[in-house]
Design a protein around this motif. Structure first.
Motif, PDB file in Angstrom:
ATOM      1  N   ILE A   1       9.008 -11.731  14.571  1.00 47.05           N
ATOM      2  CA  ILE A   1       8.649 -10.302  14.447  1.00 47.05           C
ATOM      3  C   ILE A   1       8.921 -10.031  12.903  1.00 47.05           C
TER       4      ILE A   1
ATOM      5  N   LEU B   1       5.691  -9.077  10.489  1.00 46.41           N
ATOM      6  CA  LEU B   1       5.645  -8.027   9.878  1.00 46.41           C
ATOM      7  C   LEU B   1       5.487  -8.142   8.501  1.00 46.41           C
TER       8      LEU B   1
ATOM      9  N   SER C   1       1.891  -9.499   7.466  1.00 45.86           N
ATOM     10  CA  SER C   1       0.809  -8.764   7.793  1.00 45.86           C
ATOM     11  C   SER C   1       0.921  -7.427   6.923  1.00 45.86           C
ATOM     12  N   LEU C   2       2.064  -7.005   6.885  1.00 47.31           N
ATOM     13  CA  LEU C   2       2.233  -5.676   5.992  1.00 47.31           C
ATOM     14  C   LEU C   2       2.051  -5.824   4.392  1.00 47.31           C
TER      15      LEU C   2
ATOM     16  N   GLY D   1      -1.147  -6.870  12.487  1.00 46.19           N
ATOM     17  CA  GLY D   1       0.437  -7.567  12.470  1.00 46.19           C
ATOM     18  C   GLY D   1       1.086  -6.323  13.297  1.00 46.19           C
ATOM     19  N   LEU D   2       1.024  -5.335  12.952  1.00 42.38           N
ATOM     20  CA  LEU D   2       1.850  -4.204  13.578  1.00 42.38           C
ATOM     21  C   LEU D   2       1.770  -4.352  15.315  1.00 42.38           C
TER      22      LEU D   2
ATOM     23  N   ALA E   1       3.429  -7.694  16.245  1.00 43.59           N
ATOM     24  CA  ALA E   1       4.891  -7.366  16.243  1.00 43.59           C
ATOM     25  C   ALA E   1       5.442  -6.424  17.330  1.00 43.59           C
ATOM     26  N   THR E   2       4.474  -5.376  17.668  1.00 39.77           N
ATOM     27  CA  THR E   2       4.749  -4.790  18.710  1.00 39.77           C
ATOM     28  C   THR E   2       4.745  -5.484  20.153  1.00 39.77           C
TER      29      THR E   2
END
Length: 160
Positions: free
Chosen positions: A19, A23, A26-27, A133-134, A137-138
């Motif tokens: 995770i 994050l 991707s961020l 990405g979010l 991760a979610t």
């Protein structure tokens, strides 16, 4: 209906590290792409106009980018080792032009942009990368929670 096995301690740690990694990549990547696009937009609006004399090129998998010396039209601004960002693909064997006119220098003087530079693409790609990405991760967080509730219900039922 049979539920999946609860995650072990190592499995939970692995999912948490995954995770954080998703994050971060991707961020960070999405923000980097978006910043490049906004930098290009700002340069095209207000950067000093001039020409770039290519001195070298840097090549990726598909195309190359010119690196050179930027000189403003009035001669007041000169910057070395400036990367040219434009919509034209440069081949590995393409001869270097003597000079590229009508380019605008970015505020940090690390890049110059031609009028055909499409700044929308990096901004959209950056936003999409961040959103994907979010979402991943979610999904991993929800998977971790589902396995946590599965383990808790197995313990209360006496299966663990």
């Amino acid at each position: 209906m049979r539920s999946s096995r609860p995650l072990t301690g190592r499995g939970r740690v692995f999912v948490r590290v995954a995770i954080a990694f998703v994050l971060l990549v991707s961020l960070g990547g999405g923000l980097g792409l978006a910043v490049e696009g906004f930098e290009g937009r700002a340069a095209l609006r207000a950067g000093p106009v001039g020409s770039l004399v290519p001195t070298d090129r840097t090549c990726g998998k598909e195309s190359c980018t010119w690196i050179g010396t930027f000189t403003s039209a009035d001669g007041a601004v000169t910057a070395h080792d400036v990367e040219l960002r434009d919509a034209t693909d440069v081949g590995r064997g393409a001869p270097a032009p003597a000079r590229i006119d009508g380019v605008r220098l970015a505020e940090d003087a690390g890049a110059a942009y031609t009028a055909d530079y499409a700044w929308h693409g990096p901004v959209v790609n950056g936003a999409v990368l961040a959103l994907v990405g979010l979402a991943v991760a979610t999904g991993l967080v929800l998977m971790l929670r589902r396995h946590r509730t599965t383990a808790a219900s197995a313990r209360t039922a006496g299966y663990a």
